[in-house]
Design a protein around this motif. Structure first.
Motif, short mmCIF file in Angstrom:
data_model
loop_
_atom_site.label_atom_id
_atom_site.label_comp_id
_atom_site.label_asym_id
_atom_site.label_seq_id
_atom_site.Cartn_x
_atom_site.Cartn_y
_atom_site.Cartn_z
N VAL A 97 34.44 30.93 46.37
CA VAL A 97 34.41 30.99 44.90
C VAL A 97 34.53 32.44 44.43
O VAL A 97 35.33 32.76 43.55
N VAL A 98 33.74 33.32 45.04
CA VAL A 98 33.77 34.74 44.66
C VAL A 98 35.13 35.34 44.99
O VAL A 98 35.69 36.10 44.19
N SER A 99 35.67 35.01 46.13
CA SER A 99 36.99 35.54 46.52
C SER A 99 38.06 35.12 45.54
O SER A 99 38.90 35.93 45.12
N LYS A 100 38.03 33.85 45.17
CA LYS A 100 39.02 33.34 44.21
C LYS A 100 38.84 34.00 42.85
O LYS A 100 39.82 34.40 42.21
N LYS A 101 37.62 34.12 42.40
CA LYS A 101 37.32 34.68 41.09
C LYS A 101 37.80 36.13 40.96
O LYS A 101 38.33 36.52 39.94
N TYR A 102 37.60 36.92 42.02
CA TYR A 102 37.88 38.34 41.93
C TYR A 102 39.14 38.77 42.68
O TYR A 102 39.46 39.96 42.71
N GLY A 103 39.87 37.81 43.25
CA GLY A 103 41.13 38.13 43.92
C GLY A 103 40.98 39.07 45.10
O GLY A 103 41.87 39.86 45.40
N LYS A 104 39.84 38.98 45.75
CA LYS A 104 39.55 39.82 46.90
C LYS A 104 38.90 38.93 47.94
O LYS A 104 38.04 38.12 47.61
N VAL A 105 39.30 39.06 49.17
CA VAL A 105 38.75 38.20 50.21
C VAL A 105 37.39 38.74 50.67
O VAL A 105 37.28 39.86 51.15
N PHE A 106 36.37 37.92 50.47
CA PHE A 106 35.03 38.23 50.96
C PHE A 106 34.76 37.32 52.15
O PHE A 106 35.09 36.14 52.13
N VAL A 107 34.15 37.88 53.18
CA VAL A 107 33.85 37.13 54.41
C VAL A 107 32.35 37.13 54.65
O VAL A 107 31.58 37.80 53.95
#
Length: 111
Positions: A65-75
């Motif tokens: 959700v966070v990755s999609k929202k901010y356009g950055k891949v979080f792992v």
């Protein structure tokens, strides 16, 4: 063990990104509590395994959700770093949202 659990989650029927992971986690936590109340040691261990599994699934869902929202891949490692930064800052300064935000900016990302 994190890699092994992640590998199992990727192969699960619902996949690694499960929008129902919070609901499932709550259900498993309730089953865990029941097994503790019933005094069934083996069942408690099995239910603990379910809680761990769905905690991971929930983390992966939130990361997506966070990755999609901010356009950055979080792992997963990012989530663990965020947790360590936030709560080590809180231990030094008590609860202070602005200091916690600044600690994230200082150590990891420049938003």
């Amino acid at each position: 063990m994190i890699k092994e659990i992640n590998d199992l989650i990727v192969k699960s029927p619902s996949g690694p990104i499960d929008k129902d992971s919070m609901k499932k986690l709550v259900e498993e936590y309730e089953e865990f509590n029941k097994s503790i109340e019933d005094g069934d040691e083996l069942d408690s261990i099995l239910e603990l395994a379910d809680v761990v599994y769905y905690c991971f699934k929930l983390i992966l869902f939130c990361l997506s959700v966070v990755s999609k929202k901010y356009g950055k891949v979080f792992v997963l490692n990012d989530a663990l770093n965020f947790c360590e930064i936030k709560y080590s800052t809180r231990q030094k300064n008590k609860k202070n949202h602005e200091l916690e935000r600044q600690a994230i900016i200082n150590r990891l990302y420049y938003f």
